[in-house]
Design a protein around this motif. Sequence first.
Motif, PDB file in Angstrom:
ATOM      1  N   ARG A 206       0.580  -1.264  -0.224  1.00 50.80           N
ATOM      2  CA  ARG A 206      -0.102   0.063   0.103  1.00 50.80           C
ATOM      3  C   ARG A 206       0.816   1.450  -0.079  1.00 50.80           C
ATOM      4  N   THR A 207       2.090   1.254   0.544  1.00 52.23           N
ATOM      5  CA  THR A 207       2.999   2.262   0.436  1.00 52.23           C
ATOM      6  C   THR A 207       3.394   2.520  -0.820  1.00 52.23           C
ATOM      7  N   GLU A 208       3.556   1.688  -1.673  1.00 53.55           N
ATOM      8  CA  GLU A 208       3.603   1.662  -3.053  1.00 53.55           C
ATOM      9  C   GLU A 208       2.708   2.174  -3.933  1.00 53.55           C
ATOM     10  N   ALA A 209       1.420   2.450  -3.384  1.00 53.16           N
ATOM     11  CA  ALA A 209       0.300   2.899  -3.844  1.00 53.16           C
ATOM     12  C   ALA A 209      -0.571   1.896  -4.509  1.00 53.16           C
ATOM     13  N   ILE A 210      -0.267   0.615  -4.190  1.00 50.39           N
ATOM     14  CA  ILE A 210      -1.313  -0.493  -4.611  1.00 50.39           C
ATOM     15  C   ILE A 210      -2.678  -0.077  -3.696  1.00 50.39           C
ATOM     16  N   GLU A 211      -3.866  -0.144  -4.344  1.00 51.07           N
ATOM     17  CA  GLU A 211      -4.826   0.084  -3.662  1.00 51.07           C
ATOM     18  C   GLU A 211      -6.055  -0.683  -4.362  1.00 51.07           C
ATOM     19  N   SER A 212      -6.737  -1.855  -3.589  1.00 49.08           N
ATOM     20  CA  SER A 212      -7.667  -2.756  -4.075  1.00 49.08           C
ATOM     21  C   SER A 212      -8.354  -3.259  -3.046  1.00 49.08           C
ATOM     22  N   PRO A 213      -9.659  -3.867  -3.543  1.00 47.82           N
ATOM     23  CA  PRO A 213     -10.354  -4.404  -2.234  1.00 47.82           C
ATOM     24  C   PRO A 213      -9.713  -5.706  -1.938  1.00 47.82           C
ATOM     25  N   GLU A 214      -8.807  -6.491  -3.009  1.00 52.39           N
ATOM     26  CA  GLU A 214      -8.121  -7.722  -2.710  1.00 52.39           C
ATOM     27  C   GLU A 214      -7.169  -7.298  -1.537  1.00 52.39           C
ATOM     28  N   LEU A 215      -6.403  -6.418  -1.662  1.00 51.64           N
ATOM     29  CA  LEU A 215      -5.310  -5.994  -0.625  1.00 51.64           C
ATOM     30  C   LEU A 215      -5.963  -5.722   0.430  1.00 51.64           C
ATOM     31  N   ARG A 216      -6.926  -4.890   0.522  1.00 51.48           N
ATOM     32  CA  ARG A 216      -7.655  -4.873   1.859  1.00 51.48           C
ATOM     33  C   ARG A 216      -8.342  -5.887   2.567  1.00 51.48           C
ATOM     34  N   MET A 217      -8.832  -6.970   1.860  1.00 51.51           N
ATOM     35  CA  MET A 217      -9.116  -8.256   2.398  1.00 51.51           C
ATOM     36  C   MET A 217      -7.791  -9.098   2.989  1.00 51.51           C
ATOM     37  N   LEU A 218      -6.919  -9.277   2.140  1.00 49.13           N
ATOM     38  CA  LEU A 218      -5.877  -9.630   2.636  1.00 49.13           C
ATOM     39  C   LEU A 218      -5.211  -9.188   3.927  1.00 49.13           C
ATOM     40  N   PHE A 219      -5.064  -7.791   3.942  1.00 49.70           N
ATOM     41  CA  PHE A 219      -4.757  -7.369   5.213  1.00 49.70           C
ATOM     42  C   PHE A 219      -5.415  -7.460   6.336  1.00 49.70           C
ATOM     43  N   ALA A 220      -6.813  -7.448   6.297  1.00 47.32           N
ATOM     44  CA  ALA A 220      -7.841  -7.701   7.071  1.00 47.32           C
ATOM     45  C   ALA A 220      -7.656  -9.217   7.623  1.00 47.32           C
ATOM     46  N   GLN A 221      -7.271 -10.167   6.735  1.00 46.01           N
ATOM     47  CA  GLN A 221      -7.090 -11.648   7.160  1.00 46.01           C
ATOM     48  C   GLN A 221      -5.762 -11.759   8.061  1.00 46.01           C
ATOM     49  N   ALA A 222      -4.609 -11.263   7.590  1.00 47.86           N
ATOM     50  CA  ALA A 222      -3.353 -11.302   8.200  1.00 47.86           C
ATOM     51  C   ALA A 222      -3.568 -10.619   9.546  1.00 47.86           C
ATOM     52  N   ALA A 223      -4.218  -9.259   9.499  1.00 51.91           N
ATOM     53  CA  ALA A 223      -4.153  -8.569  10.775  1.00 51.91           C
ATOM     54  C   ALA A 223      -5.193  -9.435  11.843  1.00 51.91           C
ATOM     55  N   SER A 224      -6.036 -10.177  11.312  1.00 53.18           N
ATOM     56  CA  SER A 224      -6.840 -11.113  12.373  1.00 53.18           C
ATOM     57  C   SER A 224      -5.970 -11.789  13.340  1.00 53.18           C
ATOM     58  N   TYR A 225      -4.802 -12.335  12.845  1.00 53.59           N
ATOM     59  CA  TYR A 225      -4.023 -13.055  13.415  1.00 53.59           C
ATOM     60  C   TYR A 225      -3.246 -12.290  14.635  1.00 53.59           C
ATOM     61  N   LEU A 226      -3.073 -11.117  14.453  1.00 53.97           N
ATOM     62  CA  LEU A 226      -2.457 -10.510  15.540  1.00 53.97           C
ATOM     63  C   LEU A 226      -2.741 -10.852  16.931  1.00 53.97           C
ATOM     64  N   PRO A 227      -1.875 -10.967  17.828  1.00 52.58           N
ATOM     65  CA  PRO A 227      -2.165 -11.103  19.076  1.00 52.58           C
ATOM     66  C   PRO A 227      -3.185 -10.251  19.712  1.00 52.58           C
TER      67      PRO A 227
END
Length: 947
Positions: A206-227
Amino acid sequence: MASQGEVVVEDPGAARHEPAAPAFDLFVVHDAADADFVRGYLLPALALPSRRVLLVDELTPDAALVAELARGVARSRSSIAVLSPAYLEHRWAVFGDQLPRYLSVDGVQVVPLQLTDGELPLRLESRVAFDFTERARWDIVAARLRQLLRTTAPGDGIGAAGQRAIAHWHAQDARRGLGMTYLERGRALLLDGHPLQALPYFVAARTEAIESPELRMLFAQAASYLPLVTLAGHGSSVRTATFSPDGRHVLTRSADHTARVWDASTGVAVGLPLAHHGSVADAAFSADGGRVVTASWDHTVRVWEAATGSPVTPPLEHWRAVVAAAFSADGTRVITVSNDGTPLVWNAATGRPLTLPLEAVDGDDAGELGPDDERDIIHAAAISPDGARLVTAVDKTAWIWNAATGARVTPPLAHRADIRAAVFSPDGTRVVTASNDGTARVWDAATGAPVTPPLEHRDDVGAAAFSPDGTRVVTASNDRTARVWDAVTGAPVTPPLRHDGVVHAAAFSPDGVRVVTASSDKTARVWDASTGTPVTLPLEQPGAVRTAVFSPDGARVVTASDDHMARIWDVAAGTPRATQLRHHGEVTTVAFSPDGAYVVTATGLGTAWIWNASTGTPAVPPLEHARSVDAAAFSADGRRVVTACGDHTARIWDAATGTQVAPPLMHRAAVTAAAFSADGTHVVTASGDHSARVWVASTGRPVTPPLVHRGSVSAAAFSPDGARVVTASWDQTARIWCAATGRPVGPPLEHYGFVHAVAFGPDGTRVVTASDDRTAQIWDAATGAPAAPPLAHDGEVHAAAFSPDGTRVVTASWDQTARIWDAATGRPVTLPLEHPGAVLAAAFSRDGTRVVTAGASAARIWDATTGALVTPPLEHHGRVRAAVFSPDGMRVATASEDNTARIWTLPLHMGSLEDWRVLARGSPFGVDIRACPEPPRRDRPTTCNAR
């Protein structure tokens, strides 16, 4: 004059002096092997009139080849060189040799385009302005090239402004390329089970200007595993962590000579550190959670107030290191075990001993221990749940004692090597011991007799625990496995629970349904205790995980790690959350209402159900048929539902009350499909009686005569304007009909096998069909002519659908793939979407960015541009028959033969980039340039930094 075979190279500078106006807008130089790309994609994408384009294959290769190339450049506003390995090996490559010269001449616009990934000569690599090496990005790059060609006036040449434009686009292209590299690396890590490692890559993308629903979904999945919480404050390895009985606090002990109490919600330390003058070997809460007992290598045990860290009693002193301490169930006593060989029972309020030292139990050379030998003998101790007995382990032997008298209750419980753990069963009738002899053993606590055969591992067994009901035992071993055993027979209950390192600890959840394990492979893992299958992705940490235990409610796990941290995790994290809709038979289909508030399902037992999609509860009584219901759909306004049944009827129902609003729509055989028109005024049905019919939805009156085929009609649908109907039949045809008169519109759409599915495109000008002849076909709805080549699979095609914008088609096949195609050219847009079994259904999300497929025992969600998986599989316990997105794309509904439908929540993380950066700080991992899937390309930064 050139002799035969001699190559003559004209000075490109001469070309700019020809006075004639450009005859062509574009001259394309390419190899014959790249003709499909040029004619099939590039020229349509650039949208130039064919008469204004000169192709190199319209020239005749001869001795004056380069002269013709030079004249082609001179006669055209712009020229493109399509660079590929085939190009560079062909005689056209001589033009490539001249590219640097052409590019240096004012008034001449030559655009080098790289088609295939690979090494180019250095003289060309630095000149490439448009990178077509990634199929997923062709449309983006083509749009930039189209803009460049259209903004350069005839005769202007590329000039300084054009060069600046190319440089800008090239820089943007490189930046996006780097961002896509980060995104793909993050996706690979996430789907490989490393969500916390993936998280920084998504931030970097996202820092490199990638914006997409796919990226937001992937980030949400990964973030859900944070302690949920990280407990930071110890100065050395954290050896154990455990919840208080009410789950509100966590107690940790560390090699930094302290134990600490933490607030489990905030991660804030409660009270002072519980400090010793040596490593803390054991720590435990009292049953009410109000006190803590700690045992230390400084020869003392201490009792503390959990809320303040204040001592409750004077130190309970031994002569040597104390290795274990625990409260009795009523909290009135403390048992301690020391390397001095004298287990003691103490008054927990006063610190006074209640018994004389238990009978000395000599270990190997126990009487000759010196100050440096305290760690040579392994000890363990536990108190029975009723506080009446103790078990202690010294060297190769465990003993059970009467806690009141100090007398031995049983003969020695003997192993062939040191005993590492000893634990009572929940009812106190048995003891399990774990030993370095590679076994755990279950013993009768009254007689000392073995209850089971040895529970065998291939290396030392370091831990063992009973399930809450005492029927099973879990063991943890240096052989990199944990194992679940029947506590009565000693038989394995599950396959080994495998790690990539020593398993230090294992524990059951309070309900006994799951097991958590902790390993030196830097993960804790949660498993199904009945099947041994993982329940979540590994809980990754930067250091070896020493222990892991569930909270009292089973919703969380706390882990202790060598990285000086303890962490609290939500053990339901990561996997999309599913609301389960239970049925009494296999679920054949599922659909959302237009507003996404309700779901309709149909079953093989003759009922359909309307459910509240938020609560998972039935909204109305069941919609009853006499046989299997094979289709169900809402009207466009969501007020009605139509169902199709094997009882020869379709029925229309009020979605708010579940009552029928029209007489049954009668056929002479099973009704296989039913659908509303877009305005909801009509219904079309398809039947095994070789006909489809159009009906008035409010009265059930037929509108047309039967729409007759020579075989069963498998599917039927209205055009978007409701004026036509398309039907699919086992007579190997699809047909288009006038919805008002029932007359055929155009010829039959012919296949060489049963036609299973049919649908109009969103503008009504095309139809797609899916057939047993291993193809899907796109047709012109006005003429019945094929509008693209066949979309070929290696097996029967059972489903096909257009994307919402009509530019793509997705197909589902028994060849274990779904495929996404360009609807104009019939070419694949992505690689096949591979499954472990036949694919039965496929559909686009409303925004067209994702595809959901159903087959085998799971549904899967894919990026519609790249064909990459977006989530882990949405798993059922039986074949998945159908899967659809909700209108907002935030949920997926699935229908399965496991007698359930499920509604899965697919969150998109809508936070800002700074929000993402803050969240990513919860991951102990960062971006590693060495792990990037490919080296940085030209003009890309040479370092990776996510923050």
